[in-house]
Design an enzyme around this catalytic site. Structure first.
Site, PDB file in Angstrom:
ATOM      1  N   CYS A  75       0.865  -1.180   0.000  1.00  0.00           N
ATOM      2  CA  CYS A  75       0.000   0.000   0.000  1.00  0.00           C
ATOM      3  C   CYS A  75       0.900   1.227   0.000  1.00  0.00           C
ATOM      4  O   CYS A  75       1.455   1.596   1.037  1.00  0.00           O
ATOM      5  CB  CYS A  75      -0.936   0.013   1.207  1.00  0.00           C
ATOM      6  N   CYS A 219      -4.747   5.408  -5.140  1.00  0.00           N
ATOM      7  CA  CYS A 219      -4.044   4.157  -4.847  1.00  0.00           C
ATOM      8  C   CYS A 219      -2.608   4.327  -5.316  1.00  0.00           C
ATOM      9  O   CYS A 219      -2.346   4.418  -6.519  1.00  0.00           O
ATOM     10  CB  CYS A 219      -4.706   2.975  -5.553  1.00  0.00           C
TER      11      CYS A 219
END
Length: 276
Positions: A75, A219
């Site tokens: 992430c 993202c």
């Protein structure tokens, strides 16, 4: 159960961060889902748990859980928040940090302007390393989805990613096609699906449907994936600004066998206690 947490966000991608460096911490899948609920819990795209290092080659280990409770390996936006959290809570005074995740080691550095740079690792395009079911390696693949053929590129940067080049991003398509592709049988472990609109060789627009979470405002790892796919087929230059609904990230990639570097903001929103 009482859990102390910090709410953070990077480019609108929001997280609950928990410090487990001194006290072991564990939540069940149902507890994570409950905490992630934006009406009955705290609400987040991902839960980030900072733990002691697994070995002497890294400074910290951190775990990443999607809103559905599934654990994932990467992430980028969360990594930037982790760096700011570690600095703010004086967990380390190092200028540069090495942190491990489920399947990657990331290098984090807070820049003088407060933004954080993250070396995200080397992109992997071999289908078996993504994983992606295909007969060989190609820049793009044609995938049958319901009654249409979708052209996409695939890459692993800690997580499996599918990148769809489009002339113009359609919000409805992101939700419907993104959801379908994120669990498509060609991706045995699922995929984060990015819709990439190339503005020029140094600028793209991107919207992302994340497996286990849904569409997010940003993202980081998919931004890196989009640039890697675009660079690989000659559409983009070494430095690209990726504009997402939550803000912009700068992605640098020199090419094969070199790591992708992502630079962007990370902000603390509030601190609190969650009672279950």
């Amino acid at each position: 159960m009482k859990v102390n947490f910090t709410k953070m966000q990077g480019s609108g991608n929001d997280f609950v961060v928990i410090d487990a460096t001194k006290t072991p911490f564990q939540l069940t899948t149902s507890q994570i889902q409950k905490m992630a609920n934006r009406r009955f819990g705290v609400g987040f795209d991902q839960l980030l748990v900072i733990e002691p290092p697994k070995n002497n080659s890294v400074d910290f280990h951190f775990r990443i859980f999607n809103a559905d409770g599934s654990e994932v390996g990467q992430c980028g936006n969360g990594a930037r928040c982790i760096a700011r959290f570690i600095r703010a809570h004086q967990l380390s005074d190092r200028e540069e940090l090495r942190v491990s995740t489920l399947n990657e080691v990331l290098e984090l550095k807070i820049q003088p302007d407060g933004k954080v740079s993250v070396k995200m690792g080397v992109p992997r395009f071999e289908p078996t390393e993504i994983p992606f079911i295909a007969s060989g390696v190609a820049n793009f693949y044609d995938i049958a989805v319901d009654n249409q053929i979708v052209k996409l590129g695939v890459v692993n940067i800690g997580n499996p990613h599918a990148i769809i080049p489009v002339e113009r991003i359609n919000a409805e398509e992101v939700g419907k096609l993104g959801a379908r592709l994120s669990v498509h049988e060609c991706f045995p472990e699922g995929a984060n699906v990015g819709f990439m609109q190339v503005i020029d060789p140094q600028n793209i627009r991107l919207r992302v449907y994340e497996r286990g979470t849904g569409e997010t405002l940003a993202c980081g790892s998919n931004a890196c994936a989009a640039v890697a796919v675009g660079r690989r087929c000659g559409l983009l230059q070494e430095r690209v600004v990726v504009s997402q609904p939550g803000g912009s990230l700068t992605i640098d990639w020199q090419g094969p066998l070199t790591p992708v570097t992502m630079t962007g903001p990370a902000t603390t929103v509030f601190c609190g206690e969650w009672l279950d």
